[in-house]
Design a protein around this motif. Structure first.
Motif, PDB file in Angstrom:
ATOM      1  N   GLY A   1     -39.036  12.246  -5.062  1.00  0.00           N
ATOM      2  CA  GLY A   1     -40.142  12.054  -5.979  1.00  0.00           C
ATOM      3  C   GLY A   1     -41.118  13.127  -5.943  1.00  0.00           C
ATOM      4  N   TRP A   2     -41.191  14.045  -5.050  1.00  0.00           N
ATOM      5  CA  TRP A   2     -42.201  14.768  -4.671  1.00  0.00           C
ATOM      6  C   TRP A   2     -42.302  15.962  -5.832  1.00  0.00           C
ATOM      7  CZ3 TRP A   2     -45.498  12.260  -2.089  1.00  0.00           C
ATOM      8  CH2 TRP A   2     -45.073  11.481  -0.995  1.00  0.00           C
ATOM      9  N   LEU A   3     -41.102  16.413  -6.377  1.00  0.00           N
ATOM     10  CA  LEU A   3     -41.078  17.309  -7.421  1.00  0.00           C
ATOM     11  C   LEU A   3     -40.268  16.650  -8.648  1.00  0.00           C
ATOM     12  CD1 LEU A   3     -41.493  20.309  -7.889  1.00  0.00           C
ATOM     13  CD2 LEU A   3     -39.079  20.786  -7.079  1.00  0.00           C
TER      14      LEU A   3
ATOM     15  N   ALA B   1     -45.689  25.291 -14.346  1.00  0.00           N
ATOM     16  CA  ALA B   1     -45.864  23.900 -13.906  1.00  0.00           C
ATOM     17  C   ALA B   1     -45.612  23.735 -12.480  1.00  0.00           C
ATOM     18  CB  ALA B   1     -44.889  22.867 -14.508  1.00  0.00           C
ATOM     19  N   PHE B   2     -44.907  24.443 -11.438  1.00  0.00           N
ATOM     20  CA  PHE B   2     -44.883  24.251 -10.132  1.00  0.00           C
ATOM     21  C   PHE B   2     -46.472  24.151  -9.508  1.00  0.00           C
ATOM     22  CE2 PHE B   2     -40.316  24.803 -10.677  1.00  0.00           C
ATOM     23  CZ  PHE B   2     -40.002  24.167  -9.563  1.00  0.00           C
ATOM     24  N   ALA B   3     -47.171  25.133 -10.287  1.00  0.00           N
ATOM     25  CA  ALA B   3     -48.367  25.269  -9.420  1.00  0.00           C
ATOM     26  C   ALA B   3     -49.214  23.869  -9.100  1.00  0.00           C
ATOM     27  CB  ALA B   3     -49.318  26.071 -10.170  1.00  0.00           C
ATOM     28  N   ALA B   4     -48.895  22.771 -10.039  1.00  0.00           N
ATOM     29  CA  ALA B   4     -49.595  21.585 -10.203  1.00  0.00           C
ATOM     30  C   ALA B   4     -48.782  20.808  -8.847  1.00  0.00           C
ATOM     31  CB  ALA B   4     -49.220  20.714 -11.371  1.00  0.00           C
ATOM     32  N   PHE B   5     -47.960  21.170  -8.380  1.00  0.00           N
ATOM     33  CA  PHE B   5     -47.198  20.410  -7.285  1.00  0.00           C
ATOM     34  C   PHE B   5     -47.241  21.102  -5.742  1.00  0.00           C
ATOM     35  CE2 PHE B   5     -45.145  19.132 -11.061  1.00  0.00           C
ATOM     36  CZ  PHE B   5     -45.441  17.800 -11.077  1.00  0.00           C
TER      37      PHE B   5
ATOM     38  N   PRO C   1     -49.918  21.829  -3.876  1.00  0.00           N
ATOM     39  CA  PRO C   1     -50.757  21.048  -2.745  1.00  0.00           C
ATOM     40  C   PRO C   1     -50.017  20.158  -2.008  1.00  0.00           C
ATOM     41  CG  PRO C   1     -52.349  21.478  -4.516  1.00  0.00           C
ATOM     42  CD  PRO C   1     -50.551  21.941  -4.962  1.00  0.00           C
ATOM     43  N   VAL C   2     -49.238  19.440  -2.814  1.00  0.00           N
ATOM     44  CA  VAL C   2     -48.137  18.311  -2.345  1.00  0.00           C
ATOM     45  C   VAL C   2     -47.156  18.799  -1.516  1.00  0.00           C
ATOM     46  CG1 VAL C   2     -47.042  16.211  -2.806  1.00  0.00           C
ATOM     47  CG2 VAL C   2     -49.200  16.465  -4.044  1.00  0.00           C
ATOM     48  N   LEU C   3     -46.493  19.653  -2.202  1.00  0.00           N
ATOM     49  CA  LEU C   3     -45.406  20.316  -1.391  1.00  0.00           C
ATOM     50  C   LEU C   3     -45.560  20.777  -0.120  1.00  0.00           C
ATOM     51  CD1 LEU C   3     -43.649  21.875  -4.625  1.00  0.00           C
ATOM     52  CD2 LEU C   3     -42.979  19.836  -3.252  1.00  0.00           C
ATOM     53  N   ALA C   4     -46.801  21.742   0.003  1.00  0.00           N
ATOM     54  CA  ALA C   4     -47.254  22.128   1.118  1.00  0.00           C
ATOM     55  C   ALA C   4     -47.285  21.169   2.104  1.00  0.00           C
ATOM     56  CB  ALA C   4     -48.631  22.904   0.866  1.00  0.00           C
ATOM     57  N   ARG C   5     -47.919  20.001   1.815  1.00  0.00           N
ATOM     58  CA  ARG C   5     -47.987  18.928   3.093  1.00  0.00           C
ATOM     59  C   ARG C   5     -46.932  18.449   3.422  1.00  0.00           C
ATOM     60  NH1 ARG C   5     -52.642  17.701  -0.095  1.00  0.00           N
ATOM     61  NH2 ARG C   5     -51.642  16.129  -1.361  1.00  0.00           N
ATOM     62  N   ARG C   6     -45.726  18.200   2.581  1.00  0.00           N
ATOM     63  CA  ARG C   6     -44.614  17.722   2.518  1.00  0.00           C
ATOM     64  C   ARG C   6     -43.522  18.676   3.341  1.00  0.00           C
ATOM     65  NH1 ARG C   6     -44.491  12.433   2.992  1.00  0.00           N
ATOM     66  NH2 ARG C   6     -42.390  12.810   2.892  1.00  0.00           N
ATOM     67  N   LEU C   7     -43.711  19.836   3.224  1.00  0.00           N
ATOM     68  CA  LEU C   7     -42.678  20.972   3.456  1.00  0.00           C
ATOM     69  C   LEU C   7     -43.237  21.533   4.845  1.00  0.00           C
ATOM     70  CD1 LEU C   7     -41.401  22.460   0.270  1.00  0.00           C
ATOM     71  CD2 LEU C   7     -40.095  21.105   1.940  1.00  0.00           C
ATOM     72  N   LEU C   8     -44.359  21.824   5.038  1.00  0.00           N
ATOM     73  CA  LEU C   8     -45.056  22.626   6.049  1.00  0.00           C
ATOM     74  C   LEU C   8     -45.930  21.688   6.884  1.00  0.00           C
ATOM     75  CD1 LEU C   8     -46.380  25.912   4.235  1.00  0.00           C
ATOM     76  CD2 LEU C   8     -44.065  25.374   5.251  1.00  0.00           C
ATOM     77  N   GLY C   9     -46.339  20.600   6.322  1.00  0.00           N
ATOM     78  CA  GLY C   9     -47.389  19.757   7.167  1.00  0.00           C
ATOM     79  C   GLY C   9     -48.667  20.425   7.283  1.00  0.00           C
ATOM     80  N   GLU C  10     -48.934  21.190   6.066  1.00  0.00           N
ATOM     81  CA  GLU C  10     -50.131  22.036   6.220  1.00  0.00           C
ATOM     82  C   GLU C  10     -50.906  21.880   4.802  1.00  0.00           C
ATOM     83  OE1 GLU C  10     -48.125  25.580   8.907  1.00  0.00           O
ATOM     84  OE2 GLU C  10     -49.117  26.023   6.987  1.00  0.00           O
ATOM     85  N   ALA C  11     -52.132  22.213   4.739  1.00  0.00           N
ATOM     86  CA  ALA C  11     -53.079  22.138   3.567  1.00  0.00           C
ATOM     87  C   ALA C  11     -52.959  23.658   3.040  1.00  0.00           C
ATOM     88  CB  ALA C  11     -54.353  21.664   3.414  1.00  0.00           C
ATOM     89  N   LEU C  12     -53.127  24.068   1.647  1.00  0.00           N
ATOM     90  CA  LEU C  12     -53.138  25.210   1.343  1.00  0.00           C
ATOM     91  C   LEU C  12     -54.288  25.789   1.819  1.00  0.00           C
ATOM     92  CD1 LEU C  12     -51.750  25.140  -2.303  1.00  0.00           C
ATOM     93  CD2 LEU C  12     -50.532  26.112  -0.415  1.00  0.00           C
TER      94      LEU C  12
END
Length: 810
Positions: free
Chosen positions: A104-106, A316-320, A322-333
């Motif tokens: 549900g993250w994307l 629309a991917f730009a809206a997600f 920040p969340v995807l960076a934390r889920r996939l990389l474990g980092e903040a943008l």
């Protein structure tokens, strides 16, 4: 623009206190230090140089670069490297396990309804070779907001459009305004491209010791970004190919060459991924390569970037992110995106309604559509937009409207410097171990009517981006990469069949123009002598028939020759159509010509077309015919001294010999088809049209006789205008091309032509014998036409020999 008045308004050049930023001072000083009028002259020269390189009208290079401090560049480097890692991980998930969708993250609607998502590419992973990297290059558009913070406007994952323009802009600016580079320590771009080339070779490394083959797939000269494809293929030393150059046989992608199929290990695509393979993907405007995805599935070729990489370019991917960076990389943008929301998210429509005037709305899945500022809508348009957003919220994305920073640019109309909004585009490449950002880039000047996230409009004005070095250290490129030893080659075998075909027809069309111009000029000069004598009237009638034999447009009876010639020069006339074909082929072969050769060809072609437009008078028509002859002479001269024997030069010459042999046979048959009583004038015209009159006088020093004259224009293999010479040269060229059988066919024609002259020499009545030659000469022209067909079948179409009742016929 006065520096004291203009710099205060230019965000990129001034600091927060209104002073000029230190890294701008050298550039601004060098520009303002030029004499009055000098900068305008340099700008004109910059445009001329771009036109010489084939860039205009596709893009323009602004004379003012955009410098970046090394510290600022380092921050952008870190942020974009992280973003490239994030997009790589996201693509691997979208075309792999799809954990972000299941968790549900994307939202699934952003993937499954996305035109950039290629289902065939995900299916190709099952049971096939791993795709390797999804991204080998990546580009991002950025703008500096009013707070001084850089933000990502758009991600470019389908292809790093503009990277070749960045390299060309640097070359042009260094060539025309070298003063700028003396006042600032600018980091060089060459090491980046050298590392990129090494990375491509490493991608295609083979275990059998064969040197890897890297090819760049382009839509061809009709594409508006063809000049970039050409420049980039040269920088990366890879073959520039079109879809029709490629084929898949036995799961292996290969280039169709004269000696057979040459396997391709790495394919750098400059075409949309959806148009790569018509068997598995929806048909696109450009023809793809049937079976290409299957070849990639089996691991015989790497396609860079991945065909479906453009899926994450959807706004629309730009809206997600920040969340995807934390889920996939474990980092903040590290580098923020322009504030973006997807309207299907809960609460977003209400948020937009409360601050309606602050937002712009665009299609959620179409990055090419411009954002619509809601505050600029009329009452009726606003109501319609609100209704559409309420009914289909998933189809829209909203973003806050940010004004880009301004930078000094050359204003063409005002003839001086003026501030204009700019969007920065930076480029990254993965070298096999890590991401590298090019120490430079492209800044697009946003014109009225363009939007900040536009890909790269045709005719865009771009600025060279400088990264200033600190510390004065030497920047060195990578050392030579180890690779398989390459076998020596001197033949034409590795030339793609399509390229050989283009060279062949360039030779034929140029020779056709020369023949028509030679005949037209001969007739026009006779018309220019005043009232024609009866003998001249007969010659004009013969020349008119010769022109028809050489492909001139048929004209109504009694049409004056000058009117026929004038009509042929129109765009739809025979000469106009042939000139257009010559221009098309010169552009199609640009990647096979040196800059100097291409410049010589285009200059002569431009002059010939210009002469063809100035044909109001009889003298103008004569001059236009001479211009066509100069074009043919230029092509022949450049080929003789500027092209390697073999390859393109071989087929260019072969086309010229075939066309000259065919038209020579038809024209001489027409000239000699006269009563014996006119033999003297007939022979003089034959010598004139074959440029052999002076040679005859110097060789024989006697009155005109049939056998010596015909020997010179028909059988003398030392005369480049003689008919036998064309077949003799064609035979030699065909032997060098590797087809002795066709060479013997051409050489047999030489013997037959020689026997025609022997028959005239032995005849009791030579004049009567000459009048009996036309049928045999038409046969010689037909032999050249048949030879052309067999050359096409053997070298260009790659078809097997025809069979008839078990016998080989051709």
């Amino acid at each position: 623009m006065r520096p004291d008045a203009a710099t205060a308004a230019i965000d990129e050049m001034v600091n927060g206190r209104g002073g000029v930023r230190p890294h701008w001072r050298g550039v601004l000083g060098a520009l303002l230090g030029l004499e009055p009028g000098t900068l305008a002259a340099r700008v004109r020269r910059l445009d001329e140089a771009a036109e010489e390189e084939g860039a205009a009208p596709h893009w323009r290079c602004d004379p003012v670069p955009l410098p970046l401090m090394a510290s600022e560049f380092a921050a952008l480097d870190a942020g974009l490297v992280q973003r490239a890692r994030l997009l790589e991980a996201l693509l691997a998930d979208v075309y792999g396990p799809q954990a972000m969708l299941e968790g549900g993250w994307l939202p699934p609607a952003l993937v499954h309804a996305n035109p950039g998502y290629l289902r065939a590419c995900r299916a190709s992973l099952e049971g096939g070779a791993a795709p390797g990297r999804y991204l080998q290059t990546y580009a991002a558009d950025l703008l500096r907001g009013p707070d001084g913070q850089w933000r990502v406007v758009a991600d470019r994952t389908g292809g790093s459009l503009g990277i070749g323009y960045a390299r060309e802009s640097r070359r042009l600016l260094a060539r025309v305004l070298p003063e700028l580079f003396r006042v600032a320590p600018v980091r060089q771009l060459r090491p980046f491209f050298e590392a990129w080339q090494d990375a491509l070779l490493a991608q295609g490394a083979r275990s059998d010791g064969r040197a890897p083959v890297v090819a760049m797939l382009t839509p061809g000269p009709s594409d508006p970004h063809w000049p970039e494809h050409l420049a980039l293929s040269r920088d990366l030393a890879c073959a520039l190919v079109e879809a029709r150059d490629l084929t898949v046989r036995g799961g292996v992608l290969s280039i169709k060459t004269l000696e057979g199929l040459q396997p391709v290990d790495v394919l750098v695509r400059r075409v949309p991924g959806a148009g790569l393979d018509p068997l598995e993907l929806p048909p696109g405007p450009q023809a793809g390569v049937a079976g290409l995805l299957d070849a990639a599935r089996q691991g015989s070729v790497r396609i860079l970037n991945h065909p479906g990489a453009a899926v994450v370019e959807a706004p629309a991917f730009a809206a997600f992110m920040p969340v995807l960076a934390r889920r996939l990389l474990g980092e903040a943008l590290l580098l923020p995106t322009t504030p973006t929301v997807w309207l299907a998210d809960e609460g977003v429509p209400r948020m937009l309604a409360q601050g309606f005037d602050r937002w712009s709305v665009r299609p959620a899945l179409d990055g090419s559509a411009p954002p619509a500022p809601l505050r600029s809508l009329s009452r009726e348009a606003r109501a319609a937009m609100e209704q559409s957003m309420a009914e289909r919220p998933w189809a829209y994305a909203g973003s806050t409207s940010l004004a880009p920073s301004l930078a000094p640019c050359w204003a063409v109309k005002e003839g001086g410097l003026a501030p204009a909004p700019v969007v920065l585009r930076l480029f990254l490449m993965h070298d096999g171990e890590q991401w590298r950002m090019m120490p430079g880039g492209l800044a697009r000047v946003v014109a009225v009517g363009e939007h900040m996230a536009e890909t790269l409009p045709a005719g865009a004005v771009v600025k060279d981006v400088w990264v200033l070095s600190e510390g004065g250290g030497t920047i060195e490129g990578p050392g030579p990469a180890p690779g398989a030893r390459v076998a020596l080659r001197r033949g034409a075998g590795n030339l793609p069949s399509r390229v050989a075909d283009d060279f062949f027809w360039l030779g034929r069309y140029v020779e056709r123009l020369d023949a028509q111009a030679r005949l037209g000029r001969a007739g026009l000069l006779r018309r220019a002598r005043g009232a024609p004598l009866p003998r001249e009237l007969a010659e004009l009638e013969v020349l008119t028939r010769c022109l028809r034999a050489a492909g001139f447009d048929a004209a109504p009876p009694a049409t004056p020759l000058e009117d026929q010639v004038r009509r042929s020069l129109l765009p739809r006339g025979s000469v106009g159509v042939t000139l257009a074909q010559v221009q098309r082929l010169i552009e199609a072969l640009r990647d096979r010509l040196t800059v100097e050769s291409h410049g010589a060809f285009t200059h002569a072609l431009r002059a010939a077309r210009g002469d063809a437009e100035q044909v109001e008078s009889l003298d103008g028509l004569v001059h236009a015919m001479a211009g066509l002859q100069r074009l043919a002479t230029t092509v022949a001269g450049v080929a003789a001294e500027g092209m390697v024997r073999g390859g393109g030069r071989l087929f260019l010459d072969l086309g010229r010999r075939v066309e000259r042999g065919m038209l020579g046979g038809y024209v001489l048959a027409t000239v000699l088809d006269q009563p014996p009583a006119r033999m003297d004038g007939t022979l003089r015209m034959a010598l004139e049209l074959c440029d052999s009159a002076i040679t005859y006088r110097s060789r024989y020093l006697s009155a005109l006789q049939p056998a010596p004259a015909l020997d010179l224009v028909l059988a003398d293999t030392g005369n480049p205008r003689a008919l036998a010479y064309q077949f003799e040269e064609a035979a030699d060229l065909l032997e060098r091309a590797g087809d002795p059988e066709l060479a013997e066919v051409a050489r047999a024609a030489v013997g037959r032509i020689g026997r025609l002259v022997d028959a005239v020499s032995r005849a009791a009545d030579p004049a009567q014998a000459v009048s009996e030659l036309p049928d045999a000469l038409v046969g010689a022209g037909n032999e050249a036409a048949v030879l052309s067909d067999r050359i096409t079948r053997r070298f260009f179409a790659l078809l097997p020999k025809l069979q008839s009742v078990g016998l080989e016929t051709a």
